[in-house]
Design a protein around this motif. Structure first.
Motif, PDB file in Angstrom:
ATOM      1  N   THR A 180       0.685  -0.980   0.039  1.00 30.83           N
ATOM      2  CA  THR A 180       0.070   0.083  -0.066  1.00 30.83           C
ATOM      3  C   THR A 180       0.486   1.579  -0.062  1.00 30.83           C
ATOM      4  O   THR A 180       0.404   1.940  -0.850  1.00 30.83           O
ATOM      5  CB  THR A 180      -0.861  -0.211   1.353  1.00 30.83           C
ATOM      6  OG1 THR A 180      -1.937  -1.579   1.301  1.00 30.83           O
ATOM      7  CG2 THR A 180      -1.649   1.054   1.319  1.00 30.83           C
ATOM      8  N   TYR A 181       2.041   1.296   0.879  1.00 26.71           N
ATOM      9  CA  TYR A 181       2.667   2.235   0.851  1.00 26.71           C
ATOM     10  C   TYR A 181       3.825   2.664   0.141  1.00 26.71           C
ATOM     11  O   TYR A 181       4.745   3.709  -0.351  1.00 26.71           O
ATOM     12  CB  TYR A 181       3.162   1.791   2.534  1.00 26.71           C
ATOM     13  CG  TYR A 181       2.705   2.474   3.305  1.00 26.71           C
ATOM     14  CD1 TYR A 181       1.722   3.570   3.779  1.00 26.71           C
ATOM     15  CD2 TYR A 181       2.056   1.514   3.793  1.00 26.71           C
ATOM     16  CE1 TYR A 181       0.446   3.628   4.207  1.00 26.71           C
ATOM     17  CE2 TYR A 181       0.958   0.926   4.774  1.00 26.71           C
ATOM     18  CZ  TYR A 181       0.489   2.470   5.316  1.00 26.71           C
ATOM     19  OH  TYR A 181      -0.672   2.375   5.897  1.00 26.71           O
ATOM     20  N   LEU A 195       2.612   4.422  -2.626  1.00 26.52           N
ATOM     21  CA  LEU A 195       2.222   5.697  -2.862  1.00 26.52           C
ATOM     22  C   LEU A 195       3.247   6.539  -3.583  1.00 26.52           C
ATOM     23  O   LEU A 195       3.672   8.150  -2.837  1.00 26.52           O
ATOM     24  CB  LEU A 195       2.055   6.490  -0.571  1.00 26.52           C
ATOM     25  CG  LEU A 195       1.369   6.160  -0.182  1.00 26.52           C
ATOM     26  CD1 LEU A 195       0.591   6.224   0.621  1.00 26.52           C
ATOM     27  CD2 LEU A 195      -0.405   6.571  -1.407  1.00 26.52           C
ATOM     28  N   LEU A 208       5.119   9.919  -0.940  1.00 28.85           N
ATOM     29  CA  LEU A 208       5.124   9.446  -0.050  1.00 28.85           C
ATOM     30  C   LEU A 208       7.299   8.996  -0.203  1.00 28.85           C
ATOM     31  O   LEU A 208       7.560   8.206  -1.447  1.00 28.85           O
ATOM     32  CB  LEU A 208       5.189   7.804   0.038  1.00 28.85           C
ATOM     33  CG  LEU A 208       5.167   7.907   2.042  1.00 28.85           C
ATOM     34  CD1 LEU A 208       4.956   8.475   3.171  1.00 28.85           C
ATOM     35  CD2 LEU A 208       4.394   6.167   1.817  1.00 28.85           C
ATOM     36  N   LYS A 265       8.554   5.573   4.838  1.00 33.41           N
ATOM     37  CA  LYS A 265       7.213   5.082   6.059  1.00 33.41           C
ATOM     38  C   LYS A 265       8.596   4.196   6.553  1.00 33.41           C
ATOM     39  O   LYS A 265       8.708   3.466   6.261  1.00 33.41           O
ATOM     40  CB  LYS A 265       6.039   4.430   5.938  1.00 33.41           C
ATOM     41  CG  LYS A 265       5.928   4.417   6.953  1.00 33.41           C
ATOM     42  CD  LYS A 265       4.477   3.388   7.196  1.00 33.41           C
ATOM     43  CE  LYS A 265       3.877   3.330   8.196  1.00 33.41           C
ATOM     44  NZ  LYS A 265       2.285   2.760   7.975  1.00 33.41           N
ATOM     45  N   TYR A 314       6.229   8.978   8.434  1.00 28.85           N
ATOM     46  CA  TYR A 314       5.955   9.372   7.643  1.00 28.85           C
ATOM     47  C   TYR A 314       6.646  10.261   6.547  1.00 28.85           C
ATOM     48  O   TYR A 314       6.519  11.217   7.129  1.00 28.85           O
ATOM     49  CB  TYR A 314       4.885   9.262   6.883  1.00 28.85           C
ATOM     50  CG  TYR A 314       3.579   8.304   7.364  1.00 28.85           C
ATOM     51  CD1 TYR A 314       3.257   7.628   5.964  1.00 28.85           C
ATOM     52  CD2 TYR A 314       3.239   7.755   8.604  1.00 28.85           C
ATOM     53  CE1 TYR A 314       2.235   6.364   6.252  1.00 28.85           C
ATOM     54  CE2 TYR A 314       2.518   7.264   8.554  1.00 28.85           C
ATOM     55  CZ  TYR A 314       1.805   6.464   7.700  1.00 28.85           C
ATOM     56  OH  TYR A 314       1.136   5.513   7.900  1.00 28.85           O
ATOM     57  N   TRP A 325       7.188  12.836   3.690  1.00 32.59           N
ATOM     58  CA  TRP A 325       6.883  13.458   2.589  1.00 32.59           C
ATOM     59  C   TRP A 325       7.573  14.473   1.734  1.00 32.59           C
ATOM     60  O   TRP A 325       7.755  14.710   2.484  1.00 32.59           O
ATOM     61  CB  TRP A 325       5.444  13.811   2.909  1.00 32.59           C
ATOM     62  CG  TRP A 325       4.061  12.549   3.359  1.00 32.59           C
ATOM     63  CD1 TRP A 325       4.329  12.324   5.002  1.00 32.59           C
ATOM     64  CD2 TRP A 325       3.496  12.163   3.110  1.00 32.59           C
ATOM     65  NE1 TRP A 325       3.618  11.255   4.755  1.00 32.59           N
ATOM     66  CE2 TRP A 325       3.139  10.387   3.569  1.00 32.59           C
ATOM     67  CE3 TRP A 325       3.460  11.325   1.311  1.00 32.59           C
ATOM     68  CZ2 TRP A 325       1.865  10.237   3.094  1.00 32.59           C
ATOM     69  CZ3 TRP A 325       2.247  10.890   1.264  1.00 32.59           C
ATOM     70  CH2 TRP A 325       1.478   9.438   2.009  1.00 32.59           C
ATOM     71  N   TRP A 338      -3.627  12.304   1.661  1.00 36.17           N
ATOM     72  CA  TRP A 338      -3.356  10.701   1.924  1.00 36.17           C
ATOM     73  C   TRP A 338      -3.992  10.587   3.555  1.00 36.17           C
ATOM     74  O   TRP A 338      -5.184   9.163   3.763  1.00 36.17           O
ATOM     75  CB  TRP A 338      -2.010  10.236   2.624  1.00 36.17           C
ATOM     76  CG  TRP A 338      -2.222   8.466   2.929  1.00 36.17           C
ATOM     77  CD1 TRP A 338      -1.244   8.268   4.299  1.00 36.17           C
ATOM     78  CD2 TRP A 338      -1.782   7.244   2.672  1.00 36.17           C
ATOM     79  NE1 TRP A 338      -1.827   6.617   4.373  1.00 36.17           N
ATOM     80  CE2 TRP A 338      -1.944   6.627   3.157  1.00 36.17           C
ATOM     81  CE3 TRP A 338      -3.259   7.030   1.261  1.00 36.17           C
ATOM     82  CZ2 TRP A 338      -2.374   5.261   3.147  1.00 36.17           C
ATOM     83  CZ3 TRP A 338      -3.112   5.878   1.352  1.00 36.17           C
ATOM     84  CH2 TRP A 338      -3.217   5.007   1.203  1.00 36.17           C
TER      85      TRP A 338
END
Length: 103
Positions: free
Chosen positions: A28-29, A32, A37, A40, A53, A55, A64
């Protein structure tokens, strides 16, 4: 760069359970990356779980952490996530031996 620290008050998980859940959610991450992103780090500790996180911008982070994201997190973990934003101007990287100053 913006750092968002997400804290979810919940009982800590055993290491193996935390790794299994975090590894399962990693795609999922990873998806991004094109949404800003950079990285993480998952957290698991005495007062709960969450993540740190990294960014590209506050706007990317806020895109998000929507009300839908909050509701999903609360449904999954049984607690309201707390999101705190930080701007970072200087990073000391002992792995690369650099001090990085951001404009």
């Amino acid at each position: 760069m913006i750092i968002a620290v997400v804290q979810i008050p919940m009982p800590p998980r055993p290491r193996e359970s935390a790794i299994a859940a975090q590894t399962k959610s990693a795609p999922t991450y990873r998806a991004l990356a094109d949404k800003g992103l950079l990285r993480k780090d998952f957290l698991n500790g005495d007062t709960g779980g969450g993540g740190v996180y990294y960014w590209t911008s506050r706007e990317a982070a806020e895109a998000w952490y929507t009300p839908e994201w909050r509701n999903k997190a609360k449904g999954t973990f049984g607690a309201e996530p707390i999101v705190t934003y930080y701007e970072t101007y200087v990073t000391v990287d002992n792995v690369s031996g650099e001090t990085i100053v951001r404009e």
